[in-house]
Design a protein around this motif. Structure first.
Motif, PDB file in Angstrom:
ATOM      1  N   ASP A  39      41.471  46.318  46.964  1.00  0.00           N
ATOM      2  CA  ASP A  39      41.360  45.464  48.146  1.00  0.00           C
ATOM      3  C   ASP A  39      41.482  43.989  47.779  1.00  0.00           C
ATOM      4  OD1 ASP A  39      40.886  47.695  49.673  1.00  0.00           O
ATOM      5  OD2 ASP A  39      38.708  47.450  49.728  1.00  0.00           O
TER       6      ASP A  39
ATOM      7  N   THR B  52      40.642  40.451  49.930  1.00  0.00           N
ATOM      8  CA  THR B  52      40.099  39.897  51.165  1.00  0.00           C
ATOM      9  C   THR B  52      40.857  38.623  51.510  1.00  0.00           C
ATOM     10  OG1 THR B  52      37.901  40.799  50.674  1.00  0.00           O
ATOM     11  CG2 THR B  52      38.034  39.056  52.337  1.00  0.00           C
ATOM     12  N   ASN B  53      41.641  38.661  52.567  1.00  0.00           N
ATOM     13  CA  ASN B  53      42.441  37.522  52.977  1.00  0.00           C
ATOM     14  C   ASN B  53      41.570  36.408  53.535  1.00  0.00           C
ATOM     15  OD1 ASN B  53      45.011  38.824  52.414  1.00  0.00           O
ATOM     16  ND2 ASN B  53      44.599  40.101  54.217  1.00  0.00           N
TER      17      ASN B  53
ATOM     18  N   GLY C  59      39.502  37.061  56.524  1.00  0.00           N
ATOM     19  CA  GLY C  59      38.521  38.134  56.431  1.00  0.00           C
ATOM     20  C   GLY C  59      39.107  39.525  56.478  1.00  0.00           C
ATOM     21  N   SER C  60      40.381  39.656  56.815  1.00  0.00           N
ATOM     22  CA  SER C  60      41.014  40.972  56.831  1.00  0.00           C
ATOM     23  C   SER C  60      41.235  41.464  55.405  1.00  0.00           C
ATOM     24  CB  SER C  60      42.339  40.914  57.595  1.00  0.00           C
ATOM     25  OG  SER C  60      43.253  40.046  56.945  1.00  0.00           O
ATOM     26  N   ILE C  61      41.435  42.759  55.271  1.00  0.00           N
ATOM     27  CA  ILE C  61      41.579  43.381  53.959  1.00  0.00           C
ATOM     28  C   ILE C  61      43.011  43.892  53.795  1.00  0.00           C
ATOM     29  CG2 ILE C  61      40.768  45.187  52.403  1.00  0.00           C
ATOM     30  CD1 ILE C  61      38.660  43.082  52.960  1.00  0.00           C
ATOM     31  N   SER C  62      43.618  43.582  52.660  1.00  0.00           N
ATOM     32  CA  SER C  62      44.938  44.112  52.318  1.00  0.00           C
ATOM     33  C   SER C  62      44.832  44.927  51.038  1.00  0.00           C
ATOM     34  CB  SER C  62      45.949  42.977  52.105  1.00  0.00           C
ATOM     35  OG  SER C  62      46.172  42.260  53.298  1.00  0.00           O
TER      36      SER C  62
ATOM     37  N   ASN D 108      40.326  38.940  43.869  1.00  0.00           N
ATOM     38  CA  ASN D 108      40.416  39.793  45.053  1.00  0.00           C
ATOM     39  C   ASN D 108      40.106  39.034  46.341  1.00  0.00           C
ATOM     40  OD1 ASN D 108      37.685  39.407  44.729  1.00  0.00           O
ATOM     41  ND2 ASN D 108      37.166  41.573  44.483  1.00  0.00           N
ATOM     42  N   ARG D 109      40.191  37.712  46.252  1.00  0.00           N
ATOM     43  CA  ARG D 109      40.008  36.830  47.393  1.00  0.00           C
ATOM     44  C   ARG D 109      40.829  35.565  47.128  1.00  0.00           C
ATOM     45  NH1 ARG D 109      35.545  36.320  44.070  1.00  0.00           N
ATOM     46  NH2 ARG D 109      34.744  34.201  43.717  1.00  0.00           N
TER      47      ARG D 109
ATOM     48  N   ASN E  43      46.671  35.097  51.192  1.00  0.00           N
ATOM     49  CA  ASN E  43      47.002  36.266  52.004  1.00  0.00           C
ATOM     50  C   ASN E  43      47.925  37.218  51.258  1.00  0.00           C
ATOM     51  OD1 ASN E  43      45.739  36.152  54.543  1.00  0.00           O
ATOM     52  ND2 ASN E  43      47.165  34.556  55.232  1.00  0.00           N
TER      53      ASN E  43
END
Length: 405
Positions: free
Chosen positions: A221, A223-224, A227-230, A381-382, A404
């Motif tokens: 994961d 975290t964009n 707050g969305s997850i890709s 991861n962010r 993103n």
């Protein structure tokens, strides 16, 4: 007044890619570039310029956009341009570059030194710097402008008929050749007002000093910024790496080859957004942070990514203080008898980050983490920022942010 069109920053960079020799074993020792007092002042100005440029770009970019810029490439074209500027036009350019306290001779000599020496620091990395000047047929360039840029920047100077379709082809072919096809074109059209183009091409290909193996790449994961997850392909490894911690960032440095070049990752501390942390990125803090490196066992998660960028930089440079060059008051009398002003600054960039080498299998996240029970987590991861630089001079080749996927 005719336009002086400055097309800049044909920047193609491939990092972590397998080199032709197949690895980084048997490296020749890292070479450093020794600097005189005046050259150190140029470096300080360039670094300050890089962070000022990054700050102004960040203000103008949407919050949810990944972007990057090459301060090195832009500063080199501004250096070339300075050889044709006079009066307040020249003073503004020098001030924005941070070169008020050095002469043009010192600026030119410094860039000449970098062109000669940067490509010879690491035999596993490939770094090519190329400059060119393209003039409309009939535009007379001053001898001093041509000589300065040929001598100090190895600039190719050529006349073209900009009205001919062949002009686009010729310029774009030069672009593609100098960036190893990573940027196949920079010019879509040439306006009838355009009388001159200055181009810089910078191509860098590096192999990681500490290789990422594809069998340890996982899907994880990210975290964009919203707050969305890709789900992303995350390279992983456990290594003893340069690491620093301050009140705003955790910093990890990922060197190439023999360590002459490296990518610094700035990962904002928990509780801070990336932009909150980046507001403290300046020359003073950067120098302080770079004196705090230690070696730590890091459990690394590093997303694979590929980026392309194409930006017009007029508004950014005006905000930084280069204003007269774009106006009818522009003084490029040292360049040509034809009255000229800047019509466009532009930069195209390409960046690809992946593993070194190719192995087909992969392991799960749990299996990898179990290999490193005592490591410090360094998980990209962010949103994070990155800086690619040459170590001995601190020259910043590329700076950008990932928010993103």
């Amino acid at each position: 007044m005719k336009k002086l069109l400055l097309m800049i920053g044909l920047f193609g960079i491939l990092v972590g890619c397998q080199n032709d020799e197949g690895g980084s074993d048997g490296l020749k020792p890292r070479k450093d570039i020794n600097l005189s007092a005046s050259e150190s002042r140029v470096v300080e100005g360039n670094t300050n310029f890089a962070f000022h440029l990054f700050s102004e770009m960040n203000k103008m970019k949407p919050d949810q956009e990944n972007w990057m810029i090459s301060p090195f490439s832009l500063s080199m074209v501004l250096g070339m341009t300075s050889n044709g500027a006079s009066g307040n036009t020249l003073a503004e350019i020098k001030k924005v570059l941070g070169h008020e306290n050095v002469s043009m001779e010192e600026t030119n000599a410094f860039y000449n030194k970098l062109i000669k020496e940067l490509g010879d620091l690491d035999d596993t990395s490939q770094l090519n710097i190329a400059n060119s000047v393209w003039a409309q047929n009939g535009i007379g360039l001053s001898d001093s402008f041509v000589e300065m840029n040929q001598k100090n920047y190895n600039a190719q100077v050529q006349n073209l008929d900009f009205a001919s379709p062949n002009a686009l082809t010729t310029i774009n072919q030069w672009c593609a050749e100098q960036t190893n096809q990573t940027i196949p074109a920079i010019v879509d059209e040439i306006s009838e007002d355009t009388k001159l183009m200055l181009l810089n091409a910078l191509y860098f290909k590096g192999v990681w000093k500490n290789k990422f193996e594809e069998r340890y790449t996982i899907t994880d994961d990210f975290t964009n910024v919203d707050g969305s997850i890709s789900k992303v392909s995350m390279m992983t490894q456990g290594k003893d790496l340069p690491y620093a911690q301050n009140e705003y960032f955790s910093m990890g440095r990922f060197d190439y080859g023999n360590g002459a070049f490296g990518m610094t990752i700035l990962l904002p501390n928990e509780g801070l957004t990336l932009d909150e942390s980046l507001s403290h990125l300046n020359l003073t803090n950067w120098d302080k942070w770079n004196n705090s490196w230690t070696e730590a066992r890091l459990d690394v998660k590093f997303p694979k990514f590929e980026m392309k960028a194409h930006d017009e930089l007029d508004d950014v440079l005006k905000a930084m203080g280069i204003k007269e060059a774009f106006s009818s008051d522009a003084d490029f009398s040292a360049l040509s008898d034809t009255p000229l002003k800047v019509g466009l600054f532009e930069q195209a960039s390409f960046l690809k980050v992946d593993e070194n080498g190719t192995v087909t299998s992969s392991v799960s996240k749990g299996e990898y983490i179990d290999l490193l029970p005592k490591s410090t987590p360094f998980y990209m991861n962010r949103p994070f920022a990155f800086i690619i630089s040459e170590q001995s001079t601190g020259s910043i080749l590329l700076i950008g942010k990932i928010v993103n996927f």
